[in-house]
Enzyme design. Structure first.
Site, PDB file in Angstrom:
ATOM      1  N   LYS A 111       0.502  -0.696   0.313  1.00  0.00           N
ATOM      2  CA  LYS A 111      -0.095   0.165  -0.233  1.00  0.00           C
ATOM      3  C   LYS A 111       0.804   1.595   0.187  1.00  0.00           C
ATOM      4  CE  LYS A 111      -4.400   1.269   1.182  1.00  0.00           C
ATOM      5  NZ  LYS A 111      -6.123   0.390   2.103  1.00  0.00           N
ATOM      6  N   LYS A 190      -5.103 -14.024 -12.961  1.00  0.00           N
ATOM      7  CA  LYS A 190      -5.180 -15.130 -11.169  1.00  0.00           C
ATOM      8  C   LYS A 190      -6.858 -14.360 -10.769  1.00  0.00           C
ATOM      9  CE  LYS A 190      -4.791 -15.615  -6.421  1.00  0.00           C
ATOM     10  NZ  LYS A 190      -4.103 -15.531  -5.236  1.00  0.00           N
ATOM     11  N   LYS A 193     -10.919 -10.614  -6.963  1.00  0.00           N
ATOM     12  CA  LYS A 193     -11.777  -9.724  -6.904  1.00  0.00           C
ATOM     13  C   LYS A 193     -11.127  -8.436  -7.113  1.00  0.00           C
ATOM     14  CE  LYS A 193     -12.489  -9.585  -1.598  1.00  0.00           C
ATOM     15  NZ  LYS A 193     -11.920 -10.907  -1.579  1.00  0.00           N
TER      16      LYS A 193
HETATM   17  P1  ADP Z   1      -8.714 -13.179  -3.149  1.00  0.00           P
HETATM   18  O1  ADP Z   1      -7.687 -12.364  -4.208  1.00  0.00           O
HETATM   19  O2  ADP Z   1     -10.147 -12.387  -4.533  1.00  0.00           O
HETATM   20  O3  ADP Z   1      -9.673 -11.173  -2.557  1.00  0.00           O
HETATM   21  P2  ADP Z   1      -8.559 -13.446  -1.304  1.00  0.00           P
HETATM   22  O4  ADP Z   1      -7.222 -13.585  -1.413  1.00  0.00           O
HETATM   23  O5  ADP Z   1      -9.230 -13.018   0.020  1.00  0.00           O
HETATM   24  O6  ADP Z   1      -9.325 -13.206  -2.879  1.00  0.00           O
HETATM   25  O7  ADP Z   1      -8.127 -15.484  -1.298  1.00  0.00           O
HETATM   26  C1  ADP Z   1      -8.760 -15.618  -0.377  1.00  0.00           C
HETATM   27  C2  ADP Z   1      -7.953 -17.563  -0.206  1.00  0.00           C
HETATM   28  O8  ADP Z   1      -8.434 -17.909  -1.742  1.00  0.00           O
HETATM   29  C3  ADP Z   1      -6.442 -17.376  -0.219  1.00  0.00           C
HETATM   30  O9  ADP Z   1      -5.439 -17.993   0.721  1.00  0.00           O
HETATM   31  C4  ADP Z   1      -6.218 -18.321  -1.429  1.00  0.00           C
HETATM   32  O10 ADP Z   1      -5.719 -19.077  -1.058  1.00  0.00           O
HETATM   33  C5  ADP Z   1      -7.045 -18.594  -2.309  1.00  0.00           C
HETATM   34  N1  ADP Z   1      -7.000 -17.788  -4.004  1.00  0.00           N
HETATM   35  C6  ADP Z   1      -7.698 -17.003  -3.901  1.00  0.00           C
HETATM   36  N2  ADP Z   1      -7.921 -16.819  -5.497  1.00  0.00           N
HETATM   37  C7  ADP Z   1      -7.458 -17.827  -5.450  1.00  0.00           C
HETATM   38  C8  ADP Z   1      -7.048 -18.154  -7.156  1.00  0.00           C
HETATM   39  N3  ADP Z   1      -7.107 -17.792  -8.305  1.00  0.00           N
HETATM   40  N4  ADP Z   1      -6.984 -19.282  -7.572  1.00  0.00           N
HETATM   41  C9  ADP Z   1      -6.408 -20.881  -6.306  1.00  0.00           C
HETATM   42  N5  ADP Z   1      -5.906 -19.341  -5.181  1.00  0.00           N
HETATM   43  C10 ADP Z   1      -7.034 -18.729  -4.667  1.00  0.00           C
END
Ligand code: ADP
Ligand code: TRP
Length: 325
Positions: A111, A190, A193
């Site tokens: 950040k 990947k 969100k």
């Molecule tokens: P985002 O990237 O959507 O904010 P988070 O970081 O909240 O998602 O994700 C929570 C957990 O879900 C991560 O620690 C990871 O283990 C899993 N995860 C999120 N996106 C992926 C992805 N595209 N492929 C595999 N695992 C993922």
């Protein structure tokens, strides 16, 4: 019995990446280990600042986990903010946390690197996470690769505290989730969100179909023979389909004469059917919010029982007057 604990932030609706990369694996662990899973709403406060939205996302997260198979008779499911002991422990840990350790942590560092202002909540986020883990004597913490650094901080703080005050905390180990199959989003990056390329687990049929149809592909003509392994649609299809179905579709890619629209249709049908039973369970649960609240209340009760025991140990170690319960 080994104690497993993990938390997931309610910062948006769960998507395929969350499910295949994390949630599915948490649920599998509940059978053989003592599992604690919580919805990290205290952490989410560093990003979700609309109270109604936070409450809604937290309850939806609970609904999703239950519908997907998290079984409250095996695993303890609770909201992080329902266990106030965690914030008291956070403070104690904060007093043994070197500033330099937190300055290296990526949530804060990224950040600042972008020139964005960070608050103390984001800066101390890894200390709260350490308290989450240490409060329950957790042995194993299943997390994605991005959280391994926070597990190292947790171990560091536990060692520092134990060194100063005696053996109070159990040293936890990270169990890195299988993210080898990083789930791609609709643009091939990947799924996340923050990239706006997600497909949510319980998307209604129409928007689900629309999102799948919008997955980016190259512009090869229908007749061309195609390489399934170079195609995001196929990567996603593999998450759902049986080995036989995978080889059959791969064969059609290689033979030529199949357009991407057909592959997308096959993916749509698989995804729709895969989550159909969970969707039905989710609808039933959603119509019965009292049951979900009861599950969370009972989860918090069990979590607090264990948390108070560990917190008392820490309070005694630092020299606080014992608390009457
Ligand atoms: P985002 O990237 O959507 O904010 P988070 O970081 O909240 O998602 O994700 C929570 C957990 O879900 C991560 O620690 C990871 O283990 C899993 N995860 C999120 N996106 C992926 C992805 N595209 N492929 C595999 N695992 C993922
Ligand atoms: N920080 C984790 C994430 O963003 C969520 C989390 C909070 C967590 N506390 C935890 C994960 C304790 C494991 C253990 O994904």
């Amino acid at each position: 019995m080994t104690k497993v604990l993990s938390g997931i932030q309610p910062t948006g609706r769960f998507h395929w990446g969350n499910y295949f990369g994390a949630i599915r694996q948490y649920i599998a662990l509940q059978q053989n280990e003592q599992a604690y899973y919580f919805i990290a709403d205290l952490h989410a406060l560093t990003t979700v600042r609309d109270p109604q939205l936070l409450q809604q996302l937290s309850l939806e997260a609970a609904l999703d986990l239950l519908a997907l198979g998290l079984d409250p008779s095996h695993a303890t499911l609770f909201l992080q903010s329902d266990v106030p002991e965690v914030t008291e422990l956070t403070w104690m840990l904060m007093t043994v946390t070197p500033m330099g350790l937190l300055e290296k942590c990526h949530a804060y560092k990224d950040k600042i690197a972008k020139g964005l202002p960070a608050d103390a909540g984001l800066f101390t986020y890894p200390v709260l996470m350490a308290a989450d883990i240490l409060l329950y004597d957790s042995d194993v913490v299943p997390v994605g690769l991005d959280q391994v650094q926070h597990l190292e901080v947790t171990r560091d703080l536990a060692l520092k505290f134990n060194h100063q005050y005696g053996e109070v905390f159990v040293l936890p180990n990270a169990r890195v989730l299988d993210e080898t199959a990083k789930v791609p989003g609709t643009d091939g990056e990947k799924m996340s969100k923050s990239y706006g390329n997600t497909i949510e687990l319980f998307e209604a049929e129409k928007p689900l179909r629309k999102k799948i149809m919008s997955i980016k592909t190259d512009s090869q003509p229908v007749e061309a023979a195609k390489d399934p392994d170079a195609c995001h649609i196929f990567t996603l299809y593999k998450l759902f389909a049986s080995p036989e179905q995978q080889s059959a579709l791969a064969e059609r890619y290689r033979a030529g004469g199949m357009g991407y629209g057909e592959a997308k249709q096959a993916l749509f049908e698989q995804a729709r059917d895969h989550f159909a039973a969970a969707r039905e369970r989710r609808e039933k649960l959603a119509a019965d919010p009292a049951t979900v609240k009861d599950i969370l209340r009972e989860g918090a009760r069990r979590a607090r029982e264990k948390g108070q025991e560990v917190l008392d140990r820490a309070r005694q170690a630092v020299g606080f007057v014992p608390r009457k319960r």
